[in-house]
Structure formats: C-alpha cells, structure tokens
Design an enzyme around this catalytic site. Sequence first.
Site, PDB file in Angstrom:
ATOM      1  N   THR A 210     -24.250 -41.740  16.083  1.00  0.00           N
ATOM      2  CA  THR A 210     -22.891 -41.625  15.560  1.00  0.00           C
ATOM      3  C   THR A 210     -21.911 -42.172  16.585  1.00  0.00           C
ATOM      4  O   THR A 210     -22.294 -42.872  17.538  1.00  0.00           O
ATOM      5  CB  THR A 210     -22.569 -40.160  15.189  1.00  0.00           C
ATOM      6  OG1 THR A 210     -21.330 -40.108  14.483  1.00  0.00           O
ATOM      7  CG2 THR A 210     -22.513 -39.272  16.421  1.00  0.00           C
ATOM      8  N   ASN A 211     -20.642 -41.867  16.422  1.00  0.00           N
ATOM      9  CA  ASN A 211     -19.611 -42.316  17.354  1.00  0.00           C
ATOM     10  C   ASN A 211     -18.600 -41.191  17.562  1.00  0.00           C
ATOM     11  O   ASN A 211     -18.741 -40.107  16.993  1.00  0.00           O
ATOM     12  CB  ASN A 211     -18.940 -43.595  16.849  1.00  0.00           C
ATOM     13  CG  ASN A 211     -18.385 -43.417  15.449  1.00  0.00           C
ATOM     14  OD1 ASN A 211     -17.453 -42.660  15.227  1.00  0.00           O
ATOM     15  ND2 ASN A 211     -18.981 -44.130  14.480  1.00  0.00           N
ATOM     16  N   ARG A 212     -17.564 -41.457  18.326  1.00  0.00           N
ATOM     17  CA  ARG A 212     -16.635 -40.393  18.728  1.00  0.00           C
ATOM     18  C   ARG A 212     -15.505 -40.151  17.740  1.00  0.00           C
ATOM     19  O   ARG A 212     -14.619 -39.334  17.989  1.00  0.00           O
ATOM     20  CB  ARG A 212     -16.042 -40.724  20.100  1.00  0.00           C
ATOM     21  CG  ARG A 212     -17.028 -40.624  21.248  1.00  0.00           C
ATOM     22  CD  ARG A 212     -16.347 -40.997  22.545  1.00  0.00           C
ATOM     23  NE  ARG A 212     -15.134 -40.208  22.771  1.00  0.00           N
ATOM     24  CZ  ARG A 212     -14.164 -40.566  23.600  1.00  0.00           C
ATOM     25  NH1 ARG A 212     -14.243 -41.708  24.255  1.00  0.00           N
ATOM     26  NH2 ARG A 212     -13.107 -39.790  23.747  1.00  0.00           N
TER      27      ARG A 212
END
Length: 405
Positions: A210-212
């Site tokens: 995923t990402n932030r």
Amino acid sequence: MTNLKDKRILLGVTGSIAAYKAADLASRLTQGGAHVDVILTRAAEGFISPLSFQSLTGKKAFTDKELWGGEAHVLHVGLGHTADLLLIAPCTANTLAKLAQGQANDLLSITALAAQCPTMVAPAMDVGMYEHPATQENVRILQERDVYFAGPGEGRMASGLVGKGRMVEPAELIGHIRCVLGIGGKLAGKKIVITAGGTQEPIDPVRFITNRSSGKQGYALAQAAVDAGAEVTLISTPTALLPPIGARLVLARTAQDVLEAVLAASTGADALIMAAAVADFRPTKVAGKKLKKRDGIPQITLEAAPDVLKKVASLKADAERPRVVVGFAAESRDLLKNASEKLSSKKLDLIVANDISAEDAGFDLDDNRVILLFADGKQEKLSLRSKFEVAEIILSQIEILLENT
C-alpha cells in the site's frame, strides 16, 4: 464548515434526557459560524435550562413564556420566517405526533407551522414508543411532507432496553444538517465521482502493498461537494474516516476494484476527481495461503497495476467520459514537470500537484500545499491551508470548468 457560516438554525429542544446532546449540538453549530435560536418546550426545561443554551449560543433561548412576549410582533412568525433550517433535536414521540397532526399548543409547534424552511427531526424515545404503530404512522406522514429524519440510532436507552430510538450524536447530526443546507447549492444537480485513500495490493491473505495516503483530501472533497449540493459517489479504499452524510460510499480495495468502480460510476457523471493514491504496481501472483517465515524470504515479482486515468481518458467523450476529469500528482521530485506530463498524457482538465517531501503538508496531515495546473496552461499556487479549504477551491474551479464545457 463553510456552508454553516451565517446560516440561521432554529433548534427546537423537547423533553428527553437526550437534551444534553442538544447543548453540545448548539455549541458546535455556533462554532461553525451559524446563528442558533433555541426554543425549549416546557418538558425540555425539566432536563436543561434556557440559560445553558444562552451561554453556548450568545443568544436568548425562548420558552413558552415568550409566546406572546415583546421579542417580536408575533414571535413564532419572526422565528419561522427567518430560519434556514428548523431542527428539532431531540424530538419526542409527542412532538412527532403534534407535527404530523398540525397541532399548535406551544411556541415550538406553532413556530413549526409558521416555518418556511426545511424541517429536520432527530427522534429520541424508548424502543417500544418508536416502534408503536401510531408513531410509525406519524413518521410516514412527516416523511411524505418532506420532513428530513436524522436517525434514530440504535443502542441502550435510559430504560435499560436496547434497540432503535436513540438520538444520533451531535457530530453525525452536523453531517445531516450540512447535507440539507447544501440542497440547491452551486453544484446542485451535478453528479460528482470522487476517489480517496491508498489501494491495497495483496501479497497473500494477510499482507498487501500500500502507500501512505490517508484519504483525508478525498473525504474533504466529498464533504465539500455535498455542501455544494452535488450528488456524490465516494469510491474509497478501507480507511478509519467516516464518509460524509449524503455521499454514496463504494468500497474498493485494489487498483482493479477502483478501476471497475470508477467506470461504473462515471457514466453520466459531470466530474471525476481522482484523489485516491492508486498503486502503480502489484504482485504478479498472490499466494493462496499465508507466507511463513520458515519457508524463507519470498521473491515477489511486480507488474503494472491498472491505470485508471488512462482508461478514463480512452472513453468516448460524448457518452462515458465525465465532462471534467481532475487528477492528483503526489511527487517527491520534479513536481511541475511530472504533473504537467500527467496532465497532458491523461487528458485531464485539471491536476492537483503536491510535494510529498514537505513535512508540514500532505500524507496523514490535515493541511495541504498544492499547485493547480490547468489544461490551458494556467497555474495557481495555493499556500498552506486545510484540506477542506483546498477541496472548496478545487470544487470552485470544477464549477467554472463545467460552465465552460
């Protein structure tokens, strides 16, 4: 809460233990910039004093004593004709019955008959009272008259019973109020699709890439669109954020999920705002069982994830493609260069560029600092401000773009 600013909210408080929530609500509305006039029924005064509301709103709270007093030529007409919204919270079964039957035997019920604004009620009563056929018939009658119902919610009652009948919490009520006040706004009748959050590309049943992205900017855009009266579809990845009242929520976990949801929602849409951080890459293969440490370090091969904006750009402009498409570019280097290339290659009308290396804006924070790049070459740099303020500016630009297409 911009669409609350300078609005006149007439808050009716009736005889329920939930009256304490009305005090919290009055405080929140006042802090949001609304002008709050409060009417307490005689029964409500048994639970909370007019002075409490006067302290919170800075305005005199009215009771039956002022029905024929000197506050106005005819007080109930003055209150009913100047309000943008009549909200009765908590609203007891007795008050629901009065409203349904047109009774007018106290200041609140008389004012309700005189009011020329939308009416909202937040029911609060015991389970059996709400479920009683007489109450349900009154609910039906009022709904047919376009009275807006916020709740009731489910939970434990003062009686100890558990079920439906609790007044919804003030924070949720604010969402309902904003939704109703948005009716007829600058984007009324417009269909807006918004994506939010960071996608999750599975590695195995318990792990994912995923990402932030927190989803805060996308959710702020959805709330601002609801405030402006738009019909909002919010396509969101899993997040702890609560969707705005009035927005239709579509959950999407992966880039493929987002693609399918966007294509389904975009037909006939006026605008698409791609605020979600959609993965560029995903694992080529997803393990069917949890990868175990004892089996050694797995070798994960990546492939390109679906490019949602590229697919949207390929849609027929006159049938499936939204009239206005807005993208986001979160970059750590060459911000304007990369954003400009994306603006052109994805055939966007507007792209919102932000430098993710900034420590005081962006991921996980409530503020953002962005640059708006338009298809005609115009640029607008926005100083650090809340994500909701950024959202309002973006939607104002979309309003202009829609007027010119």
